[in-house]
Design an enzyme around this catalytic site. Structure first.
Site, PDB file in Angstrom:
ATOM      1  NE  ARG A 104      46.469   2.264  56.895  1.00  0.00           N
ATOM      2  CZ  ARG A 104      47.211   1.431  56.252  1.00  0.00           C
ATOM      3  NH1 ARG A 104      46.796   0.163  56.434  1.00  0.00           N
ATOM      4  NH2 ARG A 104      48.209   1.952  55.782  1.00  0.00           N
ATOM      5  CD  GLU A 138      58.790   5.641  53.624  1.00  0.00           C
ATOM      6  OE1 GLU A 138      59.668   6.103  54.143  1.00  0.00           O
ATOM      7  OE2 GLU A 138      57.741   5.683  54.235  1.00  0.00           O
TER       8      GLU A 138
END
Length: 178
Positions: free
Chosen positions: A70, A107
């Site tokens: 992105r 994460e």
């Protein structure tokens, strides 16, 4: 300069309204900020790019580094508008030729960013562009990679700041490296 409503740039309100939040994607408990809906609103998309251009046009930036994927949407138009080169930071094995790499933790696992050797010259002033700040791990890896190549990372520019960083979602957040 645009007139502000209640101290808030009206462009930010339109950008915020154009971004869809998808609960529990890609997994339970994640509130996914989907910028593809912003891309369907040319004025809001243009305003998002222009906010970054307004900030960086007079800062002597020589390169805009966009994080795959992105960051590739916002980085090139910002780079063109400020007269800087665009530097793609890619996932492993996507760039031909010699690359340097920086691994980082997510994460939910690990990943790596790569860039071409020689793409940046020592002391070049760079901004790192991505769509959002989540844990900050990807941005930190991008900064380390660029700094290893001798670049001066001026700032990281993200369209969306995740609540745990600012308390609320902040659009067109500018995140300065530590």
């Amino acid at each position: 300069m645009l007139e502000e409503e209640n101290g808030v740039d009206p462009r930010l309100q339109a950008i915020s309204a154009a971004i869809r939040v998808v609960p529990d994607f890609p997994k339970q408990g994640i509130m996914f900020n989907d910028i593809t809906t912003l891309l369907l609103h040319p004025k809001a998309f243009k305003d998002a790019v222009e906010i970054f251009v307004d900030r960086y046009k007079d800062m002597g930036i020589s390169a805009v580094a966009g994080i795959e994927a992105r960051g590739f949407i916002f980085g090139p138009p910002i780079a063109l508008a400020i007269g800087a080169k665009f530097l793609p930071l890619r996932k492993p094995r996507k760039l031909p030729g010699e690359v340097i790499s920086e691994a980082y933790e997510l994460e939910y696992g690990t990943d790596c960013l790569e860039m071409h050797v020689g793409a940046i010259e020592p002391q070049e002033r760079v901004i790192v562009v991505d769509d959002l700040v989540a844990t900050g791990g990807t941005l930190c890896a991008a900064m380390r990679l660029l700094e290893r190549a001798g670049a001066e990372v001026v700032e990281c520019a993200c369209l969306i700041g995740v609540p745990k960083f600012k308390g609320t979602i902040t659009f067109c957040q500018i995140w300065k490296p530590m």
